[in-house]
Scaffold this motif. Structure first.
Motif, PDB file in Angstrom:
ATOM      1  N   GLU A  26     -16.115  35.487  -6.876  1.00  0.00           N
ATOM      2  CA  GLU A  26     -15.704  34.674  -5.844  1.00  0.00           C
ATOM      3  C   GLU A  26     -15.871  33.015  -6.547  1.00  0.00           C
ATOM      4  O   GLU A  26     -15.559  32.322  -5.061  1.00  0.00           O
ATOM      5  CB  GLU A  26     -15.945  34.924  -4.804  1.00  0.00           C
ATOM      6  CG  GLU A  26     -16.001  36.259  -3.606  1.00  0.00           C
ATOM      7  CD  GLU A  26     -14.515  35.961  -3.137  1.00  0.00           C
ATOM      8  OE1 GLU A  26     -13.795  35.887  -3.060  1.00  0.00           O
ATOM      9  OE2 GLU A  26     -14.567  37.762  -2.283  1.00  0.00           O
ATOM     10  N   SER A  34     -18.734  37.832  -0.509  1.00  0.00           N
ATOM     11  CA  SER A  34     -18.012  38.327   0.436  1.00  0.00           C
ATOM     12  C   SER A  34     -18.109  39.721   0.170  1.00  0.00           C
ATOM     13  O   SER A  34     -18.142  40.166  -0.479  1.00  0.00           O
ATOM     14  CB  SER A  34     -15.821  37.923   0.249  1.00  0.00           C
ATOM     15  OG  SER A  34     -15.301  38.558  -0.619  1.00  0.00           O
ATOM     16  N   HIS A  78      -7.827  32.417  -7.083  1.00  0.00           N
ATOM     17  CA  HIS A  78      -8.114  33.571  -5.988  1.00  0.00           C
ATOM     18  C   HIS A  78      -9.197  34.140  -6.189  1.00  0.00           C
ATOM     19  O   HIS A  78     -10.747  33.988  -6.343  1.00  0.00           O
ATOM     20  CB  HIS A  78      -7.076  34.371  -4.936  1.00  0.00           C
ATOM     21  CG  HIS A  78      -7.790  34.743  -3.158  1.00  0.00           C
ATOM     22  ND1 HIS A  78      -8.215  33.509  -2.803  1.00  0.00           N
ATOM     23  CD2 HIS A  78      -7.240  35.322  -2.760  1.00  0.00           C
ATOM     24  CE1 HIS A  78      -8.029  34.179  -1.700  1.00  0.00           C
ATOM     25  NE2 HIS A  78      -7.949  35.552  -1.926  1.00  0.00           N
ATOM     26  N   HIS A  79      -8.803  35.357  -6.624  1.00  0.00           N
ATOM     27  CA  HIS A  79     -10.341  36.451  -7.508  1.00  0.00           C
ATOM     28  C   HIS A  79      -9.951  37.787  -8.165  1.00  0.00           C
ATOM     29  O   HIS A  79      -9.000  38.005  -7.928  1.00  0.00           O
ATOM     30  CB  HIS A  79     -10.772  36.723  -6.421  1.00  0.00           C
ATOM     31  CG  HIS A  79      -9.780  37.116  -4.667  1.00  0.00           C
ATOM     32  ND1 HIS A  79      -9.696  38.800  -5.413  1.00  0.00           N
ATOM     33  CD2 HIS A  79     -10.562  37.863  -3.817  1.00  0.00           C
ATOM     34  CE1 HIS A  79      -8.768  38.440  -4.576  1.00  0.00           C
ATOM     35  NE2 HIS A  79      -9.608  38.096  -3.151  1.00  0.00           N
ATOM     36  N   LYS A 123     -14.412  45.745   1.739  1.00  0.00           N
ATOM     37  CA  LYS A 123     -13.144  46.088   2.073  1.00  0.00           C
ATOM     38  C   LYS A 123     -11.933  46.844   1.709  1.00  0.00           C
ATOM     39  O   LYS A 123     -11.448  47.707   2.466  1.00  0.00           O
ATOM     40  CB  LYS A 123     -12.687  44.944   2.636  1.00  0.00           C
ATOM     41  CG  LYS A 123     -12.058  43.637   2.028  1.00  0.00           C
ATOM     42  CD  LYS A 123     -11.761  42.542   2.939  1.00  0.00           C
ATOM     43  CE  LYS A 123     -11.525  41.130   2.132  1.00  0.00           C
ATOM     44  NZ  LYS A 123     -10.851  40.351   2.950  1.00  0.00           N
ATOM     45  N   GLN A 138     -15.650  41.260   0.020  1.00  0.00           N
ATOM     46  CA  GLN A 138     -14.166  41.904  -0.907  1.00  0.00           C
ATOM     47  C   GLN A 138     -14.037  43.516  -1.366  1.00  0.00           C
ATOM     48  O   GLN A 138     -12.995  43.787  -0.810  1.00  0.00           O
ATOM     49  CB  GLN A 138     -13.985  40.744  -1.846  1.00  0.00           C
ATOM     50  CG  GLN A 138     -12.619  40.905  -2.746  1.00  0.00           C
ATOM     51  CD  GLN A 138     -11.463  40.557  -1.886  1.00  0.00           C
ATOM     52  OE1 GLN A 138     -11.555  39.833  -0.953  1.00  0.00           O
ATOM     53  NE2 GLN A 138     -10.841  41.433  -1.719  1.00  0.00           N
ATOM     54  N   LEU A 192      -7.569  39.076   4.182  1.00  0.00           N
ATOM     55  CA  LEU A 192      -7.790  37.695   4.213  1.00  0.00           C
ATOM     56  C   LEU A 192      -8.992  37.370   4.577  1.00  0.00           C
ATOM     57  O   LEU A 192      -9.313  38.056   5.154  1.00  0.00           O
ATOM     58  CB  LEU A 192      -6.852  36.481   4.350  1.00  0.00           C
ATOM     59  CG  LEU A 192      -6.256  37.065   6.092  1.00  0.00           C
ATOM     60  CD1 LEU A 192      -6.925  36.791   7.067  1.00  0.00           C
ATOM     61  CD2 LEU A 192      -4.953  35.768   6.254  1.00  0.00           C
ATOM     62  N   GLN A 217     -17.352  34.605   7.643  1.00  0.00           N
ATOM     63  CA  GLN A 217     -15.987  34.439   7.646  1.00  0.00           C
ATOM     64  C   GLN A 217     -15.688  35.487   8.689  1.00  0.00           C
ATOM     65  O   GLN A 217     -16.039  36.442   9.321  1.00  0.00           O
ATOM     66  CB  GLN A 217     -15.880  35.481   6.379  1.00  0.00           C
ATOM     67  CG  GLN A 217     -15.896  34.033   4.823  1.00  0.00           C
ATOM     68  CD  GLN A 217     -15.362  35.264   3.539  1.00  0.00           C
ATOM     69  OE1 GLN A 217     -14.806  36.162   4.173  1.00  0.00           O
ATOM     70  NE2 GLN A 217     -14.841  34.542   2.749  1.00  0.00           N
ATOM     71  N   GLY A 265      -7.829  32.223   3.475  1.00  0.00           N
ATOM     72  CA  GLY A 265      -6.717  32.750   2.197  1.00  0.00           C
ATOM     73  C   GLY A 265      -7.356  34.406   1.660  1.00  0.00           C
ATOM     74  O   GLY A 265      -8.026  34.941   2.364  1.00  0.00           O
ATOM     75  N   GLY A 266      -5.823  34.570   1.369  1.00  0.00           N
ATOM     76  CA  GLY A 266      -6.251  36.325   1.036  1.00  0.00           C
ATOM     77  C   GLY A 266      -4.852  36.746  -0.090  1.00  0.00           C
ATOM     78  O   GLY A 266      -4.102  35.727  -0.941  1.00  0.00           O
ATOM     79  N   ARG A 276     -22.896  31.639  -0.878  1.00  0.00           N
ATOM     80  CA  ARG A 276     -22.756  31.253  -2.114  1.00  0.00           C
ATOM     81  C   ARG A 276     -23.326  29.939  -2.584  1.00  0.00           C
ATOM     82  O   ARG A 276     -23.509  29.138  -2.069  1.00  0.00           O
ATOM     83  CB  ARG A 276     -20.993  30.874  -2.284  1.00  0.00           C
ATOM     84  CG  ARG A 276     -20.435  31.812  -1.545  1.00  0.00           C
ATOM     85  CD  ARG A 276     -18.362  31.425  -1.468  1.00  0.00           C
ATOM     86  NE  ARG A 276     -17.801  33.133  -1.316  1.00  0.00           N
ATOM     87  CZ  ARG A 276     -16.868  32.681  -1.113  1.00  0.00           C
ATOM     88  NH1 ARG A 276     -15.858  31.714  -1.186  1.00  0.00           N
ATOM     89  NH2 ARG A 276     -16.263  33.754  -0.281  1.00  0.00           N
ATOM     90  N   ARG A 327      -3.667  42.375  -2.716  1.00  0.00           N
ATOM     91  CA  ARG A 327      -4.307  43.383  -4.314  1.00  0.00           C
ATOM     92  C   ARG A 327      -3.684  44.145  -5.187  1.00  0.00           C
ATOM     93  O   ARG A 327      -2.506  44.880  -4.298  1.00  0.00           O
ATOM     94  CB  ARG A 327      -5.817  44.247  -3.651  1.00  0.00           C
ATOM     95  CG  ARG A 327      -6.442  43.446  -2.601  1.00  0.00           C
ATOM     96  CD  ARG A 327      -6.430  42.160  -2.343  1.00  0.00           C
ATOM     97  NE  ARG A 327      -7.281  41.799  -1.078  1.00  0.00           N
ATOM     98  CZ  ARG A 327      -7.329  40.867  -0.336  1.00  0.00           C
ATOM     99  NH1 ARG A 327      -7.128  39.691  -1.228  1.00  0.00           N
ATOM    100  NH2 ARG A 327      -8.395  40.761   0.530  1.00  0.00           N
TER     101      ARG A 327
HETATM  102  N1  ASP Z   1     -12.965  37.347  -0.075  1.00  0.00           N
HETATM  103  C1  ASP Z   1     -11.561  36.386  -0.544  1.00  0.00           C
HETATM  104  C2  ASP Z   1     -12.656  35.535  -0.073  1.00  0.00           C
HETATM  105  O1  ASP Z   1     -13.850  34.811   0.182  1.00  0.00           O
HETATM  106  C3  ASP Z   1     -11.016  36.670   0.470  1.00  0.00           C
HETATM  107  C4  ASP Z   1      -9.650  37.444   0.660  1.00  0.00           C
HETATM  108  O2  ASP Z   1      -9.021  37.828  -0.048  1.00  0.00           O
HETATM  109  O3  ASP Z   1      -9.801  38.109   2.146  1.00  0.00           O
HETATM  110  O4  ASP Z   1     -11.987  34.210  -0.116  1.00  0.00           O
END
Ligand code: ASP
Length: 582
Positions: free
Chosen positions: A174, A196, A445-446, A201, A198, A528, A234, A482-483, A220, A486
């Protein structure tokens, strides 16, 4: 039973009742024949009175030994106070003590446990448990609880299921470094703590959970920055069979609900703005829209004369500062120095005073006439009495600098009111971001974020232009979360890893499990995450998150109370088969 009531409970209607209270001694006033004690707990303060004539002698003796923060239990009769204190909820009554037991003595605390304490930041952190006894800290923790509960109730009502995901995992990129945990049973191998949840989920969506949320710790290992915590919380969410619009609607609803429930603020307007628009209008992808001062781009009306600095600039851009024409020469010079500070980095600033009489006076009168300046005023929306501030140069840099100036001026003008809330969605973020250091594109973002439909092809020709189905929630100039929608098929995900510079083997080793899962019927999905610490702080009208965290780390990432991080024993190292070679 330790107590019949708490210390915030007693009122006039309790007069003549016999009650038992327990708590901490906030302060004592000893007049010899009479002693008053303020007894405190989480709920409030009740005044105790020990009176030579009415209190047993041994109790009176013991009362004289009480010191600050002693933990005591008292039983007595509730009586009417002679001098009432309307500022205290319990101010009509006091407790005439008959029995006293000292449950625990206390050393004199290193700072006063009062709303306004004499304790410095470091001392308060070292004795955080004492700090938590103070109202300002205690109330922030209770406030945080209210926000968390409101989030849980709202999402649960909307059909979201809270699922816990593991903390001992494999790295999820991330954008930061991982904290790692050595595995004793798997020699030479390490877990990573999640930046996260990520990938988990997303796997829950493949697993058919449909709507997931979790209030979850993330870790982090980032370079130190003010008001960042290495572990933070979060509100993490994911939904299946949704488009961006569905997600924005649900979380717009949550945001409105929180503002209404927790701070009593009703939002009518919940604007959306593209990333490009935010950058052009505010020079920033998380603009504070509680006030105006929008950017006016002036290339067309400023590059037609002999002013070389503007003519050579990629962008000439300005803002109008309300009432700024009243600034003296000295004040304007100070402003110019401010934008030239290394933290801002502008080379200089051109300014125009829009006088109340409608005339203009500028720092570039040699080059531009009144008609030119009137056009600048029109483009920046300046009114008589304003000061127009102009910067120029390379587009991104200049916007960033002017954004810094806009925020500074807003602070000076008191336009950033902590009891006003202006949320905003910023949408259509670029998929990729150029990284100067590694000289390549990174996922903005990722790597699990999908490009907007039909834009995957652009990757080969204009990667910087590819827009993503990615969005941020901004509140009062802060990124709350943010999000994105995918990628949910193996082929696209694999291409994305290729593009981001992963070899096939690396991608397989790190994310094979996710791409495998995508082959077993992955639904379209997106989600998100909101940063709970920052959200709570902003709702609470504060800029710093630290006081809203029970046991925060300091700016150096240390917990000074328990003194962590710390060395571990030789034995522990040996067991883990680790060697420190410092
Ligand atoms: N995992 C992402 C973050 O921590 C949030 C997401 O894309 O749902 O920013």
């Amino acid at each position: 039973m330790y107590r019949t009531h708490n210390n915030g409970a007693l009122r006039a209607n309790h007069i003549n009742e016999t009650v038992t209270l327990a708590g901490w001694v906030q302060k004592t006033r000893d007049k010899g024949f009479m002693i008053w004690v303020d007894l405190r707990d989480r709920y409030g303060i009740t005044q105790l009175i020990f009176d030579e004539e009415r209190t047993p002698k041994d109790v009176m003796e013991r009362a004289k030994t009480l010191g600050r923060e002693f933990v005591i239990q008292v039983t007595g009769n509730v009586i009417e106070r002679e001098s009432k204190n309307p500022k205290m909820p319990t101010g009509d009554v006091e407790l005439l003590v008959e029995e006293l037991s000292i449950l625990n003595e206390a050393k004199t605390p290193p700072f006063t446990i009062e709303d306004a304490t004499d304790g410095g930041e470091d001392l308060r952190m070292k004795y955080r448990y004492l700090d938590i006894r103070r109202n300002p800290v205690k109330e922030k923790l209770i406030f945080r609880h209210k926000v968390s509960i409101a989030v849980r109730n709202y999402l649960s009502e909307k059909g979201f299921i809270e699922v816990e995901t593991p903390y001992l995992i494999k790295s999820t990129p991330e954008g930061a470094r991982d904290f790692v945990v050595p595995s004793r049973m798997n020699e030479g191998q390490f877990y990573a703590l999640p930046q996260s949840p990520q990938t988990f989920k997303q796997l829950l969506m493949v697993g058919g959970m449909d709507k997931y949320f979790q209030i979850v710790k993330c870790f982090r290992d980032e370079d130190l920055r003010a008001d960042r915590q290495p572990e933070f919380t979060q509100i993490d969410c994911e939904m299946a069979f949704v488009e961006q619009e569905d997600i924005l609607n649900v979380f717009e609803g949550l945001t409105k609900h929180l503002l209404k429930e927790v701070v009593g603020f009703e939002i009518e307007n919940f604007p959306r703005m593209t990333y490009d628009e935010a950058m052009a209008k505010y020079g920033n992808d998380k603009p504070d829209i509680r006030f105006g001062m929008e950017f006016g781009e002036l290339n067309a009306v400023a590059q037609h004369k002999d002013f070389k600095i503007f003519n050579e600039a990629e962008l000439v851009v300005g803002i109008a500062m309300p009432g700024g024409a009243a600034y003296t020469r000295k004040e304007i010079d100070a402003l110019v120095d401010w934008v030239k500070r290394p933290q801002v980095g502008a080379l200089g600033m051109v300014y125009v005073k829009y006088n109340e009489d409608g005339s203009f006076k500028s720092s570039v009168d040699k080059f531009y006439d009144q008609d030119d300046l009137a056009q600048w005023a029109a483009v920046t929306g300046a009114k008589p009495g304003d000061l127009i501030c102009l910067l120029s140069g390379e587009t991104f840099k200049t916007r960033t600098q002017l954004s810094a100036l806009r925020m500074e001026l807003a602070n000076r003008l008191g336009l950033r009111k902590s009891d006003e809330f202006a949320p905003l969605w910023v949408v259509d973020f670029p998929l990729l971001e150029w990284d100067e250091e590694t000289e390549r594109y990174h996922a903005m973002h990722h790597p699990f974020t999908s490009p907007k439909p039909g834009q995957m092809e652009l990757l080969d020709t204009n990667p910087g232009d590819v827009k993503a189905n990615a969005y941020d929630l901004v509140l009062n100039g802060n990124e709350i979360g943010g999000g994105s929608i995918r990628i949910h098929d193996k082929e696209t995900q694999s291409k994305m890893f290729d593009y981001l510079g992963f070899t096939k083997e690396e991608a397989q080793a790190q994310f094979g499990f996710l791409m495998d899962a995508f082959q077993y019927g992955a639904p379209p999905h997106g989600g998100l995450a909101f940063g709970l610490d920052r959200l709570v702080a902003i709702l609470g009208g504060q800029e710093t998150i630290r006081d809203f965290i029970a046991f925060p780390k300091n700016n150096a990432g240390r917990d000074v109370m328990i003194d962590a991080p710390a060395k571990i024993d030789e034995d522990q190292l040996k067991e883990l088969n680790l060697k420190i070679t410092l």
